[in-house]
Design an enzyme around this catalytic site. Structure first.
Site, short mmCIF file in Angstrom:
data_model
loop_
_atom_site.label_atom_id
_atom_site.label_comp_id
_atom_site.label_asym_id
_atom_site.label_seq_id
_atom_site.Cartn_x
_atom_site.Cartn_y
_atom_site.Cartn_z
N CYS B 37 1.90 2.89 -36.04
CA CYS B 37 0.71 3.55 -36.57
C CYS B 37 0.82 5.06 -36.54
O CYS B 37 -0.08 5.76 -36.99
CB CYS B 37 -0.54 3.09 -35.82
SG CYS B 37 -0.37 3.20 -34.05
N CYS B 106 -2.32 -0.07 -28.60
CA CYS B 106 -2.89 1.19 -28.11
C CYS B 106 -2.90 1.20 -26.58
O CYS B 106 -2.66 2.23 -25.95
CB CYS B 106 -4.31 1.39 -28.62
SG CYS B 106 -4.41 1.51 -30.41
#
Lengths: 175, 125
Positions: B37, B106
């Protein structure tokens, strides 16, 4: 057709350097040949097959036309996969990424934000061009160690692409 | 995608954003990145002579979940010893923030960042 890889589908040998115009032309020919409208009155099975083929041709084209996705796909064909949970990168590269992100965040406060954006865009695009040139050399040599290096370059290019998308979003906000 | 209340809270009021002098002997810096990402995270700890983390800060360029994960970790590690801080698992972070499966990476980023900061500190001693 469904068993062919994306390059074979376009009548090509797997390679990083491609003639994009001829791929685009071949894409349009293929799409026309399998267009589901042509099979409107065909038996169910043929109709389903044409839909599948049209989707595959579309996916192949989208993958091959851009350097980043083309490189990822070429690595896959060579048995080299990218582990997206691997967060370790060269510290120097990450440091530079941090700095570029900071520069982007500071653009708003600049007296001439558009000039600052343009400078930043030039920097990012220049780095992307260097990475693409590295990929071209790595895939051109075809050696295993070069391909491992290409994996790192692809990962770096992904950061640059993200940065460029964020820059474009900011550009639209500022207009 | 809808963020959980806890993610929103950290996203809107991130704790401990900032940076320490990375050349200071008592400071450990962890830099990590998520190629999928394009998120980048810098997490720093300030360690006292007893080996306890006195202060922590972060700077993350990424989505709300990445910011919340690093913000939460800086809160968690303060007052912990290095060994205690090293036991933080990404699953703890994901659970606390109620991260959906697509955002688990994340929390992996935040776990790797604190581990990298601890390693950096130890290498400097």
């Amino acid at each position: 057709m469904l068993q062919q890889n994306y390059f074979e589908l376009f009548g090509l040998k797997p390679a990083f350097e491609l003639d994009i115009d001829s791929i685009a032309a071949r894409y349009r020919d293929l799409q026309r040949a399998v267009h589901p409208d042509k099979f409107a009155n065909a038996p169910d099975q043929e109709r389903r097959l044409s839909v599948q083929q049209a989707a595959q041709i579309n996916e192949a084209y989208q993958t091959l036309k851009l350097p980043l996705s083309r490189a990822r796909y070429l690595l896959e064909l060579n048995g080299i996969t990218l582990n997206d949970n691997d967060t370790a990168m060269e510290p120097m590269f990450l440091m530079e990424q941090m700095e570029l992100r900071e520069s982007l965040a500071e653009v708003r406060g600049k007296p001439d934000p558009f000039a600052a954006l343009m400078t930043l865009r030039d920097t990012i695009e220049g780095k992307e061009r260097d990475f693409v040139a590295d990929l071209s050399a790595a895939f051109g040599s075809g050696e295993q160690s070069a391909l491992e290096g290409a994996r790192e370059t692809v990962r770096k290019l992904q950061f640059m692409e993200k940065l460029l998308r964020e820059l474009e979003e900011l550009e639209e906000e500022l207009v | 995608m809808a963020y959980s209340d806890k993610v929103m809270d950290h996203y809107e009021n991130p704790r401990n954003v900032g940076n320490f002098d990375k050349d200071e002997k008592g400071v450990g810096t962890g830099m990590v990145g998520a190629p999928a990402c394009g998120d980048v995270m810098r997490l720093q700890i300030k360690v006292n002579e007893q080996g306890v983390i006195e202060d922590a800060c972060f700077k993350t360029y990424g989505c709300g979940s990445a910011i919340a994960s690093s913000s939460l970790v800086t809160e968690w590690v303060k007052g912990k010893t290095l060994d205690e801080a090293a036991t933080i698992k990404n699953s703890d972070i994901a659970e606390e923030l109620a991260l959906p499966p697509v955002k688990i990476h994340c929390s992996v980023l935040a776990e790797d960042a604190i581990k990298a900061a601890i390693t950096d500190y130890k290498n400097k001693q």
